[in-house]
Every structure is written in C-alpha cells, then in structure tokens.
Design an enzyme around this catalytic site. Structure first.
Site, PDB file in Angstrom:
ATOM      1  N   GLN A 107       6.817  -1.232  -7.532  1.00  0.00           N
ATOM      2  CA  GLN A 107       7.074  -0.111  -8.453  1.00  0.00           C
ATOM      3  C   GLN A 107       7.525  -0.586  -9.827  1.00  0.00           C
ATOM      4  O   GLN A 107       7.473   0.174 -10.798  1.00  0.00           O
ATOM      5  CB  GLN A 107       8.126   0.844  -7.853  1.00  0.00           C
ATOM      6  CG  GLN A 107       7.666   1.550  -6.592  1.00  0.00           C
ATOM      7  CD  GLN A 107       6.581   2.606  -6.852  1.00  0.00           C
ATOM      8  OE1 GLN A 107       6.358   3.056  -7.981  1.00  0.00           O
ATOM      9  NE2 GLN A 107       5.884   3.010  -5.792  1.00  0.00           N
ATOM     10  N   THR A 131       1.413  -3.961   1.157  1.00  0.00           N
ATOM     11  CA  THR A 131       1.936  -3.962   2.532  1.00  0.00           C
ATOM     12  C   THR A 131       1.658  -5.321   3.171  1.00  0.00           C
ATOM     13  O   THR A 131       2.532  -5.914   3.820  1.00  0.00           O
ATOM     14  CB  THR A 131       1.282  -2.826   3.352  1.00  0.00           C
ATOM     15  OG1 THR A 131       1.626  -1.578   2.740  1.00  0.00           O
ATOM     16  CG2 THR A 131       1.743  -2.829   4.796  1.00  0.00           C
ATOM     17  N   CYS A 182       4.273   7.491   1.369  1.00  0.00           N
ATOM     18  CA  CYS A 182       3.985   6.940   2.684  1.00  0.00           C
ATOM     19  C   CYS A 182       4.753   7.658   3.774  1.00  0.00           C
ATOM     20  O   CYS A 182       4.391   7.600   4.934  1.00  0.00           O
ATOM     21  CB  CYS A 182       4.300   5.459   2.707  1.00  0.00           C
ATOM     22  SG  CYS A 182       3.605   4.661   1.280  1.00  0.00           S
ATOM     23  N   SER A 189       0.893  -4.572  -6.065  1.00  0.00           N
ATOM     24  CA  SER A 189      -0.251  -3.771  -5.627  1.00  0.00           C
ATOM     25  C   SER A 189      -1.003  -3.264  -6.852  1.00  0.00           C
ATOM     26  O   SER A 189      -0.390  -2.713  -7.777  1.00  0.00           O
ATOM     27  CB  SER A 189       0.281  -2.594  -4.813  1.00  0.00           C
ATOM     28  OG  SER A 189      -0.785  -1.839  -4.326  1.00  0.00           O
ATOM     29  N   ALA A 190      -2.337  -3.412  -6.849  1.00  0.00           N
ATOM     30  CA  ALA A 190      -3.122  -3.005  -8.024  1.00  0.00           C
ATOM     31  C   ALA A 190      -3.132  -1.495  -8.233  1.00  0.00           C
ATOM     32  O   ALA A 190      -3.099  -1.021  -9.369  1.00  0.00           O
ATOM     33  CB  ALA A 190      -4.559  -3.516  -7.872  1.00  0.00           C
ATOM     34  N   HIS A 191      -3.160  -0.730  -7.121  1.00  0.00           N
ATOM     35  CA  HIS A 191      -3.378   0.716  -7.311  1.00  0.00           C
ATOM     36  C   HIS A 191      -2.170   1.445  -7.878  1.00  0.00           C
ATOM     37  O   HIS A 191      -2.259   2.614  -8.258  1.00  0.00           O
ATOM     38  CB  HIS A 191      -3.889   1.376  -6.013  1.00  0.00           C
ATOM     39  CG  HIS A 191      -2.866   1.616  -4.952  1.00  0.00           C
ATOM     40  ND1 HIS A 191      -2.205   2.805  -4.823  1.00  0.00           N
ATOM     41  CD2 HIS A 191      -2.398   0.829  -3.956  1.00  0.00           C
ATOM     42  CE1 HIS A 191      -1.373   2.753  -3.773  1.00  0.00           C
ATOM     43  NE2 HIS A 191      -1.478   1.558  -3.235  1.00  0.00           N
ATOM     44  N   THR A 207     -12.780 -13.414   3.066  1.00  0.00           N
ATOM     45  CA  THR A 207     -13.556 -13.503   1.821  1.00  0.00           C
ATOM     46  C   THR A 207     -12.885 -12.661   0.743  1.00  0.00           C
ATOM     47  O   THR A 207     -12.564 -11.487   0.971  1.00  0.00           O
ATOM     48  CB  THR A 207     -14.999 -13.017   2.069  1.00  0.00           C
ATOM     49  OG1 THR A 207     -15.530 -13.788   3.136  1.00  0.00           O
ATOM     50  CG2 THR A 207     -15.853 -13.179   0.829  1.00  0.00           C
TER      51      THR A 207
HETATM   52  N1  PLP Z   1       6.250  -1.337  -1.636  1.00  0.00           N
HETATM   53  C1  PLP Z   1       6.595  -0.280  -2.371  1.00  0.00           C
HETATM   54  C2  PLP Z   1       7.913  -0.267  -3.077  1.00  0.00           C
HETATM   55  C3  PLP Z   1       5.725   0.812  -2.487  1.00  0.00           C
HETATM   56  O1  PLP Z   1       6.074   1.863  -3.231  1.00  0.00           O
HETATM   57  C4  PLP Z   1       4.493   0.773  -1.795  1.00  0.00           C
HETATM   58  C5  PLP Z   1       3.580   1.940  -1.814  1.00  0.00           C
HETATM   59  O2  PLP Z   1       4.006   3.092  -1.823  1.00  0.00           O
HETATM   60  C6  PLP Z   1       4.177  -0.369  -1.040  1.00  0.00           C
HETATM   61  C7  PLP Z   1       5.076  -1.401  -0.970  1.00  0.00           C
HETATM   62  C8  PLP Z   1       2.879  -0.483  -0.288  1.00  0.00           C
HETATM   63  O3  PLP Z   1       1.831  -0.700  -1.216  1.00  0.00           O
HETATM   64  P1  PLP Z   1       0.301  -0.690  -0.738  1.00  0.00           P
HETATM   65  O4  PLP Z   1      -0.138   0.723  -0.802  1.00  0.00           O
HETATM   66  O5  PLP Z   1      -0.422  -1.551  -1.752  1.00  0.00           O
HETATM   67  O6  PLP Z   1       0.245  -1.288   0.611  1.00  0.00           O
END
Ligand code: PLP
Length: 403
Positions: free
Chosen positions: A200, A85, A349, A220-222, A258
């Site tokens: 994705q 994000t 989300c 995004s790592a997760h 940091t």
């Molecule tokens: N972009 C996409 C296409 C996503 O699927 C997501 C998370 O669902 C994000 C951005 C946001 O990722 P983060 O959770 O690392 O902020």
C-alpha cells in the site's frame, strides 16, 4: 440516482485495486496482440533464439526499472512473483526456513521465533500461522490506538531466538504508515531479518529499500496502476531464502515458472508513472482526504477511525476510514453502490467476511463500531467533485438505512 452504470460510477476503492494506467496498457500492448507474430516480442524469455533473447531483455529492462524505482542496489534484488500474496508467503516461509537451516545455527538454539503484527494483511498472517503449526513461535504485536507499531514495542518483543520480523509499511484499512527504518534497525540490532509488506505504500509515499534497510519487501503491480497477476519480492543481495516454487530454476532459482514479460513491462511503466506523479499527487490526495474527513465528520453519527489531523505524515494521503454509527458496512457498501459509489467496508480481501475488521479490533475499537467501518480510498482519477458528491450522498445513505 439508482441506475448509474459501472462506467458512470465514482470509483473510491483504489486500495483494493487501481484502474490500469494508460502508460501501463501501452507498455503491454505489443505483448498481447494475437497471432503468430506475437512470438517475436513475447517468446519465452528463457529460450535461446533471438525472440527469446529479446523477451529476456524486456524482462531484465523491467527488473532494472523496478529496482531503481524502489531504491534497490541491484536489479537482481527484484524477484518477480505472481502477486504480493506470493511475495509475502515467499518472504515469511522462505526466510524463516532459511534462518533455521543456517549452517552457523547451533543445535542448542531455542525454538525459532518470528515477530509480526496483528494488523498485517492475511497474505502475511496466514503464512505466519502456518509457521506456528510447524514449530515456530510467533508474536503478533498489537498496534497503538492510532494504528501504528511503535519501535519500542518491537524492541521489547525481541528475543535471542528471533530470526525474522515482518511489519507492514502501511496499513490498507487505516492508511497508518509505520516507521520502517527504525523497525528494521531494531530487528537487525538483535540479528533478525526484516521484511516489510510495502504493497500500500508504493507510489503513495517514498519507498526506498536502501533507506529503509529492509532485507525483503513485497509489492504488487495492480495497486499502482499496473496489471493483476504480477508482483515482486525485493530480496537484499546475499539474503538466504528457501524458494517455495520449485521447478525450472527461473529467477535465479528463487521462483521457478516462466516469467510474465508483458506484466513486468506493465509493472515497470506503472511504477515509473506513479513515481513521476508522486510529488504532485501526494499533496493533492492529502487535501482531498482532509476535506473528505471534515465533510464526513460534520454528519451526525459518523466517527473517524483514526485522527489523521493529529499526525498527517503518519498516514497515507489517499485513505479515509470512518465508522457510521449503528449501520453495518455491508449495508453501506451496497447502498452506496446502488447510488454509484464504489467503496469498501474494510480490506477488499475480507469484504466477503461478516467478521469485523481484525485491524480495527486490534487497535482497540469495539467490534460493534468496527462492523460499521467504511473505507474510501482515492487515486489518480479521483477529483474534488467525486469527493463532494460522495459527502453529499452519505446523509441520504444513513437516512435510508435508518428508515
Ligand atoms: N498486502 C497488502 C497490504 C494488501 O493490501 C494486499 C491486497 O489487498 C496484498 C498484500 C495482496 O496483494 P495481491 O493482490 O497482489 O496478492
């Protein structure tokens, strides 16, 4: 079975977040041991003494491995952020602001114009709307019925005032994969920058910054078996950006704060693991996806949201999206949860919202059907028996909801 514990549940929501890979946990373990000795590995990477220099080396090691994994030219093209994000916000606001501040921009240039799509994640849509409020004109391209953004539609939306194009690599709800390289070429042919949200796509299909010709990309790592709390913005060398996070000047002044050395090591390990598994996992997941679609579509009342069979390459291998006639997503998700299946009604989300998915409605699906969407997303630990059990549970869930 109404009393499956969370541990016994079948997790089918990898697009929301992926379980932490053991390789990532192992890479982070030295950094999360408590006590004073912790500082020997986990010092501030900007400190000058030896422990700080070691932490800096670990951070740079992770940066180099991530740069290699995404096909960047140089490690310093990777800027660590706290999540995707943040990377999306930084790209949209930072690149657009830099474009209008460019010294060669004439005072007579018209209202700056940005192009994105109506099927982006909110992490792109919200900064796009905020830019609109501050005077940018924004065009939101609509996808075709298959969920894709054709390069021709970008071509016809381009204007001489267009400074930035941001189009996702793959959609989190339908799994539709966009032709990123062609889209980047259209943007560049008119002098605009190109950013892609590749959250994705990473670890599911080939992602390569060089081949894609992107100026910026978010990760995004997760979503790939790494920890929460760390993401990255790829920023091609010499791309001008106005930093959003001001402070101590870390990350070459592009993102103060940091750095999260532990998270960076976990991110690098997760990426390397995902990439080493990709050749084996992509066809395995694709076979599970196809078998789940065919099992679900045999159940009366279930319709596919997209037709992956017509264009298997055009979709991620791990996402199935169907609409279950007349039953709202929330009821389906909650009933499935009680039976021990964790899935999503749309994007994670937006799962607290009672609005139909903005992605599906933009594709031309009527809101009544979009309310009934169910997304099943799979990953490393999904097996054929999980899919079998899910397909067997669905008729019961439908009967229960119709009672
Ligand atoms: N972009 C996409 C296409 C996503 O699927 C997501 C998370 O669902 C994000 C951005 C946001 O990722 P983060 O959770 O690392 O902020």
């Amino acid at each position: 079975m109404d009393n499956r514990t969370c541990e016994e549940s079948i997790y089918l929501d990898y697009a929301a977040t992926c379980p932490l890979y053991p390789e990532s946990a192992d890479a982070m373990a030295p950094y999360i041991q408590g006590g004073p000795a912790n500082i020997c590995v986990n010092a501030n990477p900007n400190s000058l003494y030896e422990a700080g220099r070691k932490a800096y080396s670990a951070l740079e090691d992770a940066r180099g491995r991530i740069a290699e994994g995404i096909g960047a030219n140089r490690p310093d093209e990777v800027v660590f952020t706290s999540c995707a994000t943040e990377a999306d916000n930084a790209a949209l606001i930072g690149l657009a602001s830099a474009a209008i501040a460019a010294p060669n921009r004439s005072a007579a240039a018209g209202m700056p114009h940005i192009i994105t799509t109506s099927i982006e994640h909110d992490a792109v849509l919200a900064p796009a709307r905020s830019l609109e409020k501050s005077g940018f004109e924004v065009t939101y391209l609509k996808p075709d019925r298959s969920g894709h953004i054709p390069p021709e539609s970008l071509e016809s939306a381009m204007r001489k005032e267009t400074v930035l194009v941001s189009i996702q690599a793959a959609n989190s709800e339908t799994g539709a994969v966009n032709p990123v390289r062609e889209l980047a070429q259209v943007a560049h042919s008119q002098g605009a920058l190109f950013h892609t949200d590749a959250v994705q796509a990473l670890g599911k299909i080939d992602v390569n910054m060089g081949l894609w010709e992107a100026d910026a990309a978010s990760f995004s790592a997760h979503k790939i078996g790494g920890p929460r709390g760390i993401g990255a913005l790829y920023l091609k060398s010499r791309t001008r950006i106005v930093p959003g996070m001001l402070g101590g000047g870390q990350e070459r002044g592009l993102r103060s704060g940091t750095q999260n050395v532990c998270g960076a090591q976990g991110f690098a390990a997760a990426l390397e693991t995902s990439l080493s598994l990709l050749a084996e996992e992509a066809p395995r997941l694709e076979a599970l996806r196809d078998s789940l679609y065919s099992r679900l579509l045999d159940i009366p009342g279930i319709k596919p949201t997209v037709n992956t069979a017509a264009n298997p390459e055009g979709y991620l291998p791990n996402i199935v999206n169907v609409m279950v006639g007349g039953i709202e997503s929330e009821s389906l998700v909650l009933r499935l949860d009680s039976l021990g299946f964790q899935v999503s009604g749309g994007s994670a989300c937006s799962s607290h919202s009672l609005e139909p998915s903005h992605v599906l409605t933009a594709m031309g699906i009527n809101p009544d059907d979009a309310y009934c969407a169910l997304r099943v997303s799979m990953g490393r630990y999904t097996t054929a028996s999980h899919i079998e059990a899910f397909a067997e549970a669905m008729p019961k869930v439908i009967d229960w909801n119709r009672r």
